[in-house]
Structure formats: C-alpha cells, structure tokens
Design an enzyme around this catalytic site. Structure first.
Site, PDB file in Angstrom:
ATOM      1  N   ARG A  64       6.440 -13.913  -6.940  1.00  0.00           N
ATOM      2  CA  ARG A  64       5.752 -13.565  -5.695  1.00  0.00           C
ATOM      3  C   ARG A  64       6.518 -14.091  -4.462  1.00  0.00           C
ATOM      4  O   ARG A  64       6.642 -13.405  -3.446  1.00  0.00           O
ATOM      5  CB  ARG A  64       4.334 -14.156  -5.766  1.00  0.00           C
ATOM      6  CG  ARG A  64       3.584 -14.283  -4.468  1.00  0.00           C
ATOM      7  CD  ARG A  64       2.934 -12.983  -4.088  1.00  0.00           C
ATOM      8  NE  ARG A  64       2.821 -12.916  -2.632  1.00  0.00           N
ATOM      9  CZ  ARG A  64       1.786 -12.438  -1.977  1.00  0.00           C
ATOM     10  NH1 ARG A  64       0.762 -11.985  -2.635  1.00  0.00           N
ATOM     11  NH2 ARG A  64       1.772 -12.380  -0.673  1.00  0.00           N
ATOM     12  N   ARG A  90      -1.655  -5.320  -0.259  1.00  0.00           N
ATOM     13  CA  ARG A  90      -1.272  -6.647  -0.743  1.00  0.00           C
ATOM     14  C   ARG A  90      -1.416  -7.665   0.371  1.00  0.00           C
ATOM     15  O   ARG A  90      -1.279  -7.321   1.554  1.00  0.00           O
ATOM     16  CB  ARG A  90       0.186  -6.657  -1.230  1.00  0.00           C
ATOM     17  CG  ARG A  90       0.353  -5.824  -2.469  1.00  0.00           C
ATOM     18  CD  ARG A  90       1.776  -5.823  -2.973  1.00  0.00           C
ATOM     19  NE  ARG A  90       1.893  -4.828  -4.029  1.00  0.00           N
ATOM     20  CZ  ARG A  90       1.594  -5.050  -5.304  1.00  0.00           C
ATOM     21  NH1 ARG A  90       1.188  -6.248  -5.687  1.00  0.00           N
ATOM     22  NH2 ARG A  90       1.707  -4.094  -6.195  1.00  0.00           N
ATOM     23  N   ILE A  91      -1.675  -8.898  -0.029  1.00  0.00           N
ATOM     24  CA  ILE A  91      -1.761  -9.987   0.940  1.00  0.00           C
ATOM     25  C   ILE A  91      -0.327 -10.338   1.349  1.00  0.00           C
ATOM     26  O   ILE A  91       0.537 -10.496   0.489  1.00  0.00           O
ATOM     27  CB  ILE A  91      -2.403 -11.242   0.287  1.00  0.00           C
ATOM     28  CG1 ILE A  91      -3.701 -10.884  -0.416  1.00  0.00           C
ATOM     29  CG2 ILE A  91      -2.569 -12.353   1.312  1.00  0.00           C
ATOM     30  CD1 ILE A  91      -4.806 -10.449   0.466  1.00  0.00           C
ATOM     31  N   ASN A 106      -4.137  -5.500  11.230  1.00  0.00           N
ATOM     32  CA  ASN A 106      -4.608  -4.812  10.020  1.00  0.00           C
ATOM     33  C   ASN A 106      -5.848  -4.008  10.376  1.00  0.00           C
ATOM     34  O   ASN A 106      -6.601  -4.376  11.278  1.00  0.00           O
ATOM     35  CB  ASN A 106      -4.979  -5.864   8.959  1.00  0.00           C
ATOM     36  CG  ASN A 106      -5.480  -5.249   7.663  1.00  0.00           C
ATOM     37  OD1 ASN A 106      -4.862  -4.335   7.100  1.00  0.00           O
ATOM     38  ND2 ASN A 106      -6.610  -5.728   7.169  1.00  0.00           N
ATOM     39  N   HIS A 108      -9.373  -2.637   8.663  1.00  0.00           N
ATOM     40  CA  HIS A 108     -10.222  -2.939   7.504  1.00  0.00           C
ATOM     41  C   HIS A 108     -11.511  -2.118   7.601  1.00  0.00           C
ATOM     42  O   HIS A 108     -12.107  -2.045   8.677  1.00  0.00           O
ATOM     43  CB  HIS A 108     -10.543  -4.436   7.471  1.00  0.00           C
ATOM     44  CG  HIS A 108     -11.410  -4.818   6.313  1.00  0.00           C
ATOM     45  ND1 HIS A 108     -10.904  -4.960   5.030  1.00  0.00           N
ATOM     46  CD2 HIS A 108     -12.740  -5.065   6.230  1.00  0.00           C
ATOM     47  CE1 HIS A 108     -11.897  -5.277   4.217  1.00  0.00           C
ATOM     48  NE2 HIS A 108     -13.019  -5.352   4.914  1.00  0.00           N
ATOM     49  N   ASP A 140      -3.945 -13.225   9.730  1.00  0.00           N
ATOM     50  CA  ASP A 140      -3.626 -14.647   9.589  1.00  0.00           C
ATOM     51  C   ASP A 140      -3.493 -14.965   8.106  1.00  0.00           C
ATOM     52  O   ASP A 140      -3.338 -14.050   7.294  1.00  0.00           O
ATOM     53  CB  ASP A 140      -4.663 -15.521  10.324  1.00  0.00           C
ATOM     54  CG  ASP A 140      -6.040 -15.445   9.685  1.00  0.00           C
ATOM     55  OD1 ASP A 140      -6.176 -14.836   8.603  1.00  0.00           O
ATOM     56  OD2 ASP A 140      -6.979 -16.010  10.271  1.00  0.00           O
ATOM     57  N   GLY A 142      -5.609 -15.901   5.976  1.00  0.00           N
ATOM     58  CA  GLY A 142      -6.770 -15.622   5.132  1.00  0.00           C
ATOM     59  C   GLY A 142      -6.826 -14.152   4.766  1.00  0.00           C
ATOM     60  O   GLY A 142      -5.951 -13.367   5.136  1.00  0.00           O
ATOM     61  N   ASP A 144      -8.567 -10.950   5.560  1.00  0.00           N
ATOM     62  CA  ASP A 144      -9.414 -10.285   6.561  1.00  0.00           C
ATOM     63  C   ASP A 144     -10.153 -11.289   7.447  1.00  0.00           C
ATOM     64  O   ASP A 144     -11.319 -11.094   7.806  1.00  0.00           O
ATOM     65  CB  ASP A 144     -10.422  -9.330   5.879  1.00  0.00           C
ATOM     66  CG  ASP A 144      -9.731  -8.310   4.988  1.00  0.00           C
ATOM     67  OD1 ASP A 144      -8.663  -7.813   5.385  1.00  0.00           O
ATOM     68  OD2 ASP A 144     -10.243  -8.023   3.889  1.00  0.00           O
TER      69      ASP A 144
HETATM   70  C1  GRF Z   1      -8.183   2.300   5.042  1.00  0.00           C
HETATM   71  O1  GRF Z   1      -9.534   2.601   4.838  1.00  0.00           O
HETATM   72  C2  GRF Z   1      -8.024   0.893   5.534  1.00  0.00           C
HETATM   73  O2  GRF Z   1      -9.128   0.411   6.231  1.00  0.00           O
HETATM   74  C3  GRF Z   1      -7.852   0.109   4.270  1.00  0.00           C
HETATM   75  O3  GRF Z   1      -7.125   0.948   3.428  1.00  0.00           O
HETATM   76  C4  GRF Z   1      -7.371   2.308   3.760  1.00  0.00           C
HETATM   77  C5  GRF Z   1      -6.041   2.979   3.918  1.00  0.00           C
HETATM   78  O4  GRF Z   1      -6.130   4.358   4.057  1.00  0.00           O
HETATM   79  N1  GRF Z   1      -7.192  -1.153   4.556  1.00  0.00           N
HETATM   80  P1  GRF Z   1      -4.832   5.221   4.399  1.00  0.00           P
HETATM   81  O5  GRF Z   1      -3.751   4.872   3.400  1.00  0.00           O
HETATM   82  O6  GRF Z   1      -4.422   4.933   5.805  1.00  0.00           O
HETATM   83  O7  GRF Z   1      -5.279   6.636   4.212  1.00  0.00           O
END
Ligand code: GRF
Length: 214
Positions: A64, A90-91, A106, A108, A140, A142, A144
């Site tokens: 990793r 991935r993180i 990011n 989410h 960061d 963590g 999300d």
């Molecule tokens: C999205 O819903 C995003 O929030 C999450 O992964 C999904 C990615 O969708 N982190 P895409 O590959 O942009 O269609």
C-alpha cells in the site's frame, strides 16, 4: 486553474465537469485524469478529449505504501493546482495529503457528517431519513471527514431504494461539483488549510422538503 481528476468508475462527475467547461460555466481546465482501474470509463472520456491519463493500479506495487507514493508522483507529474476525487474509490494516503491537502476535494453522496463511507445512499434508505443529498468537501486524513465546502439536498422518497436515491443524488452532484470547481478556480471560494468556507453558490436544490407540505 489546472485540475487533475481522480476517478475509478463511470466518471459521470468528470463528464459533468467537462461539459460545464465546454459551456463556459466551469472556469477550470482538466489537465489529467488518473485512475486506479485501467477499465474506468473516466479514462476513455479523457482520451476522447486528448486529456492526459495515468493508471496507478495497486496490483502493480508491492504494498500500500508504494502505491501511495506512486499515486502522488503520478498526480504531481501534472502539477495540478486542484485535485478532484470524483468517484475515486480508494482512501488516499499520506503522500497525496502532503502534496495536496487544502487543494484536494471529494464529492460524497450524502449530507455529511451523516452516512460517511461506502454505500451512503443505502445507509440513508436504511435509516429512513427523509432528506439526503451530496457534499463537496476538502480531503483530510479521515474518511469523508474534511471541511465541508458545499452541500445540496435531495428528498428521500418513501418508495426509494438505494439505486433510485443515488441516481437523483448524482444528478445533483453533477450540478454542485462543477459549481464548486468553478468557484475555486475563479477565486470565489477559498480553500486551503483553514476550516470549510461556504461561498455563495448557485441555487442547486429544487426540492427541499418531503412530504411537500410547506
Ligand atoms: C458519486 O456518487 C460520488 O459521490 C461517489 O462515487 C460516485 C461516482 O460516480 N464518491 P461517477 O463515477 O462520477 O459516475
């Protein structure tokens, strides 16, 4: 603003950014698309537009830590001013944070801090919550947990399953993420080491209350 996008899958958020760039509503420039999966549709989208691509597959590295270093080096080779994780599954590790913390965001599919981690729409349905949505936040160390930059709400309908809810959340992501990238690129939204900063974004939430009683 030169921007690198990291994506693992279908790349619909990448597509939304590229289309907003075409339309002149996102004043950033995607100069590289980097994936951990060679089959990612996001890579094909980039290739079609002559955008540089990189694949950094974990399987190609002994551990990793080596992958973390390789990923950071691949992104740094394009010298982006902004890094967008758009469905990067991935993180990211310490080398990416050292290089890009404060200018790495990011998207989410929940209203953080609710429903962090995997399968956020399924978590929202299971919790029988009535409002969910999407969050763009700084990355960061963590999962999300970084400072929230922007959010948009989506109602959870009584008959929603995770897939239906995710589809509506993604439609909202496709509006919110390009708007945030544009705001950062235009200097209207300050990122960096400070806690989250909420800029005035376009109205992105057409439906805010379920049931619609108000
Ligand atoms: C999205 O819903 C995003 O929030 C999450 O992964 C999904 C990615 O969708 N982190 P895409 O590959 O942009 O269609």
């Amino acid at each position: 603003m030169d921007t690198a996008v990291l994506a693992s899958g279908t790349g619909s958020n990448l597509r939304a950014i590229l289309e907003a760039m075409d339309a002149g509503t996102c004043r950033a420039r995607v100069t590289a698309v980097i994936s951990d999966r060679p089959g990612a549709t996001a890579l094909r989208l980039a290739e079609q537009r002559g955008i540089a691509t990189e694949v950094v597959q974990p399987q190609s590295y002994p551990d990793r830590a080596a992958w973390d270093v390789a990923l950071a080096e691949a992104v740094q080779s394009h010298a982006p001013k902004l890094v967008v994780l758009a469905g990067f599954m991935r993180i990211v590790g310490a080398p990416m944070l050292q290089a890009f913390q404060g200018r790495m965001i990011n998207v989410h599919p929940s209203l953080l801090p609710a429903f962090r981690g995997m399968d956020a729409p399924a978590q929202a349905v299971a919790a029988r919550t009535r409002i969910s949505g999407c969050t763009v936040h700084l990355v960061d160390d963590g999962v999300d947990t970084g400072a929230t930059l922007a959010q948009a709400a989506v109602t959870v309908r009584p008959d929603d399953d995770a897939e239906a809810l995710h589809a509506r959340i993604q439609a909202m992501e496709h509006r919110l993420l390009p708007a945030v990238v544009d705001a950062i690129a235009a200097g209207d939204m300050t990122v960096g080491a400070q806690p989250g900063y909420h800029a005035d974004l376009p109205q992105t939430a057409p439906e805010l209350v379920w049931p619609p009683v108000l």
